[in-house]
Enzyme design. Structure first.
Site, PDB file in Angstrom:
ATOM      1  N   GLN A 299      -0.122  10.408 -11.463  1.00 15.86           N
ATOM      2  CA  GLN A 299      -0.061   9.939 -10.279  1.00 15.86           C
ATOM      3  C   GLN A 299       0.023  11.149  -9.229  1.00 15.86           C
ATOM      4  O   GLN A 299       1.022  11.987  -9.366  1.00 15.86           O
ATOM      5  CB  GLN A 299       1.146   8.955  -9.759  1.00 15.86           C
ATOM      6  CG  GLN A 299       0.809   8.492  -8.456  1.00 15.86           C
ATOM      7  CD  GLN A 299       1.893   7.658  -8.108  1.00 15.86           C
ATOM      8  OE1 GLN A 299       3.191   7.955  -7.853  1.00 15.86           O
ATOM      9  NE2 GLN A 299       1.654   6.208  -7.650  1.00 15.86           N
TER      10      GLN A 299
ATOM     11  N   ASN B  91       2.010  -5.441  -8.217  1.00 13.35           N
ATOM     12  CA  ASN B  91       3.334  -4.676  -8.561  1.00 13.35           C
ATOM     13  C   ASN B  91       4.280  -5.084  -7.401  1.00 13.35           C
ATOM     14  O   ASN B  91       4.203  -5.567  -6.409  1.00 13.35           O
ATOM     15  CB  ASN B  91       3.086  -3.264  -8.488  1.00 13.35           C
ATOM     16  CG  ASN B  91       4.297  -2.257  -8.285  1.00 13.35           C
ATOM     17  OD1 ASN B  91       4.615  -1.563  -7.670  1.00 13.35           O
ATOM     18  ND2 ASN B  91       5.167  -2.503  -9.461  1.00 13.35           N
TER      19      ASN B  91
ATOM     20  N   CYS C  42       4.731   5.473  -1.593  1.00 12.71           N
ATOM     21  CA  CYS C  42       6.106   6.034  -1.541  1.00 12.71           C
ATOM     22  C   CYS C  42       6.509   6.184  -0.178  1.00 12.71           C
ATOM     23  O   CYS C  42       5.813   6.674   0.913  1.00 12.71           O
ATOM     24  CB  CYS C  42       6.370   7.293  -2.079  1.00 12.71           C
ATOM     25  SG  CYS C  42       7.769   8.006  -2.151  1.00 12.71           S
TER      26      CYS C  42
ATOM     27  N   LYS D 129      -2.568   3.364  -5.662  1.00  8.57           N
ATOM     28  CA  LYS D 129      -1.620   2.606  -5.645  1.00  8.57           C
ATOM     29  C   LYS D 129      -1.027   2.471  -4.480  1.00  8.57           C
ATOM     30  O   LYS D 129      -0.620   3.635  -3.548  1.00  8.57           O
ATOM     31  CB  LYS D 129      -0.443   3.083  -6.464  1.00  8.57           C
ATOM     32  CG  LYS D 129       0.684   2.231  -6.509  1.00  8.57           C
ATOM     33  CD  LYS D 129       1.723   2.642  -7.707  1.00  8.57           C
ATOM     34  CE  LYS D 129       2.956   1.498  -8.022  1.00  8.57           C
ATOM     35  NZ  LYS D 129       3.713   1.336  -6.715  1.00  8.57           N
TER      36      LYS D 129
ATOM     37  N   PRO E 220       4.686   4.258 -11.716  1.00 10.74           N
ATOM     38  CA  PRO E 220       5.492   5.634 -11.723  1.00 10.74           C
ATOM     39  C   PRO E 220       6.738   5.697 -10.893  1.00 10.74           C
ATOM     40  O   PRO E 220       6.683   5.082  -9.848  1.00 10.74           O
ATOM     41  CB  PRO E 220       4.471   6.222 -10.827  1.00 10.74           C
ATOM     42  CG  PRO E 220       3.426   5.195 -10.123  1.00 10.74           C
ATOM     43  CD  PRO E 220       3.766   3.941 -11.065  1.00 10.74           C
TER      44      PRO E 220
ATOM     45  N   ARG F 208      11.114  -1.499 -12.450  1.00 10.03           N
ATOM     46  CA  ARG F 208      12.602  -1.429 -12.857  1.00 10.03           C
ATOM     47  C   ARG F 208      13.047  -2.376 -14.039  1.00 10.03           C
ATOM     48  O   ARG F 208      13.687  -1.973 -14.729  1.00 10.03           O
ATOM     49  CB  ARG F 208      13.414  -1.685 -11.495  1.00 10.03           C
ATOM     50  CG  ARG F 208      13.495  -0.776 -10.582  1.00 10.03           C
ATOM     51  CD  ARG F 208      14.253  -1.075  -9.334  1.00 10.03           C
ATOM     52  NE  ARG F 208      13.367  -2.011  -8.541  1.00 10.03           N
ATOM     53  CZ  ARG F 208      13.647  -2.779  -7.374  1.00 10.03           C
ATOM     54  NH1 ARG F 208      14.946  -2.618  -6.987  1.00 10.03           N
ATOM     55  NH2 ARG F 208      12.801  -3.276  -6.855  1.00 10.03           N
TER      56      ARG F 208
END
Length: 337
Positions: free
Chosen positions: A62, A203, A92, A131, A9, A231
């Site tokens: 998400q 990740n 985040c 996540k 995401p 990315r």
């Protein structure tokens, strides 16, 4: 759901158009929405926030938030829309996310994360997943990661995607937090080794399918369950055209950039008929010709022409023709030599 590959995401990137394009390259990878906050879902336009095309399956929603009741209701709404998984963002690092008490700062509150996940799991029939980062600021990641995972596992959560970096909430921007904190892949592998009954995907900083395959290799006795690309998948999406064969052993030919655009074309045509601007869809294609002769012309045409009022699929055709012509010129030069 086979999680050997998933696409991360990414805010402002993995919208429904991006996901439809990625699906044109891989039929197997799990796709993720941008993070959507639970309050936004409860009070906003559901179709605008959650709408997606059936071609995207398997696709996960998400959520961002820290209120168990709000997250449960947002999860119910997402599941009713048809999402295949509900994922909670515990990674985040942005200031806006911290001020709302969600994202990476929740690594400091594993019991609250577990409470949130229990509420989500109880609200839906699809998988509820997490996540997360390995820790934040001055935490010991070998403590913070295991505390978060173990608390959620006690609540019945089985699937975790771990971004193998700390998040430094003091002193680094969100962009810097994607690069500056060092990667600790070994800690994620240790998590899988010591919690083999859980599904653990890795990740962070994985640039290619070669490295994805290396992470899935069990030569050290640890077999991670999946790799999440971010990315790399966005900036060089053509690599996804090999994913079904290389990571899923699919007996299907690889999908090259030209074939992917052909597959994406009906989706673009349908959205254009609904009034969506061409540039909203083609912006996610800019890297697909990376490394090919004519890639610069391809990007220029899509960047300049797709934003014009009334731009249609003829702009896509023009950009593809530029690559084909550049390739033909290169071939002729080779023959002449």
């Amino acid at each position: 759901m086979n999680r050997r590959l998933s696409i991360a995401p990414m805010m402002d990137w993995t919208d429904r158009h991006c996901r439809a394009f990625h699906r044109a390259l891989t039929t197997r990878a799990v796709l993720y929405t941008e993070m959507v906050t639970a309050p936004a879902i409860l009070h906003g336009d559901h179709q605008r926030l959650l709408g997606f095309d059936a071609v995207e399956h398997p696709v996960a929603l998400q959520l961002g938030g820290s209120d168990p009741d709000q997250l449960a209701e947002a999860a119910r709404i997402g599941a009713a829309f048809g999402y295949d998984e509900i994922n909670l963002n515990v990674g985040c690092p942005s200031d806006r996310v911290q001020s709302g008490r969600f994202g990476a700062c929740l690594m400091r509150e594993p019991s609250l994360v577990a409470e949130c996940m229990a509420a989500i799991k109880g609200a839906v029939d699809v998988p509820a997943t997490v996540k997360c980062r390995i820790g934040v600021d001055d935490q010991d990641p070998s403590v913070s990661l295991f505390a978060t995972v173990d608390a959620c596992a006690e609540a019945g959560i089985q699937v975790f995607i771990v971004h193998a970096r700390m998040a430094w909430l003091k002193g680094l921007s969100p962009k810097e937090n994607r690069d500056v904190p060092p990667l600790d892949y070994g800690l994620v592998r240790r998590l899988k080794r010591e919690r083999p009954h859980l599904s653990i995907s890795i990740n962070g900083g994985i640039p290619s399918l070669d490295e994805a395959e290396a992470h899935l290799d069990d030569s050290d006795g640890v077999a991670l369950d999946g790799v999440m690309l971010g990315r790399a998948a966005y900036h060089e999406p053509a690599i996804l055209g090999q994913a079904d064969r290389r990571l899923y052993d699919a007996e299907t030919p690889d999908v090259d950039a030209f074939a992917a655009i052909d597959r994406y074309r009906p989706y673009m045509a349908a959205r254009l008929a609904e009034g969506v601007h061409l540039a909203a869809m083609t912006r996610h294609m800019l890297g697909v010709m990376h490394g090919r002769a004519g890639a610069r012309a391809f990007r220029r045409i899509l960047t300049v022409e797709a934003i014009r009022p009334g731009a249609g699929l003829e702009v896509v055709d023009q950009s593809v023709d530029a690559v084909r012509e550049a390739g033909a010129r290169l071939e002729r030069r080779g023959e002449a030599a």
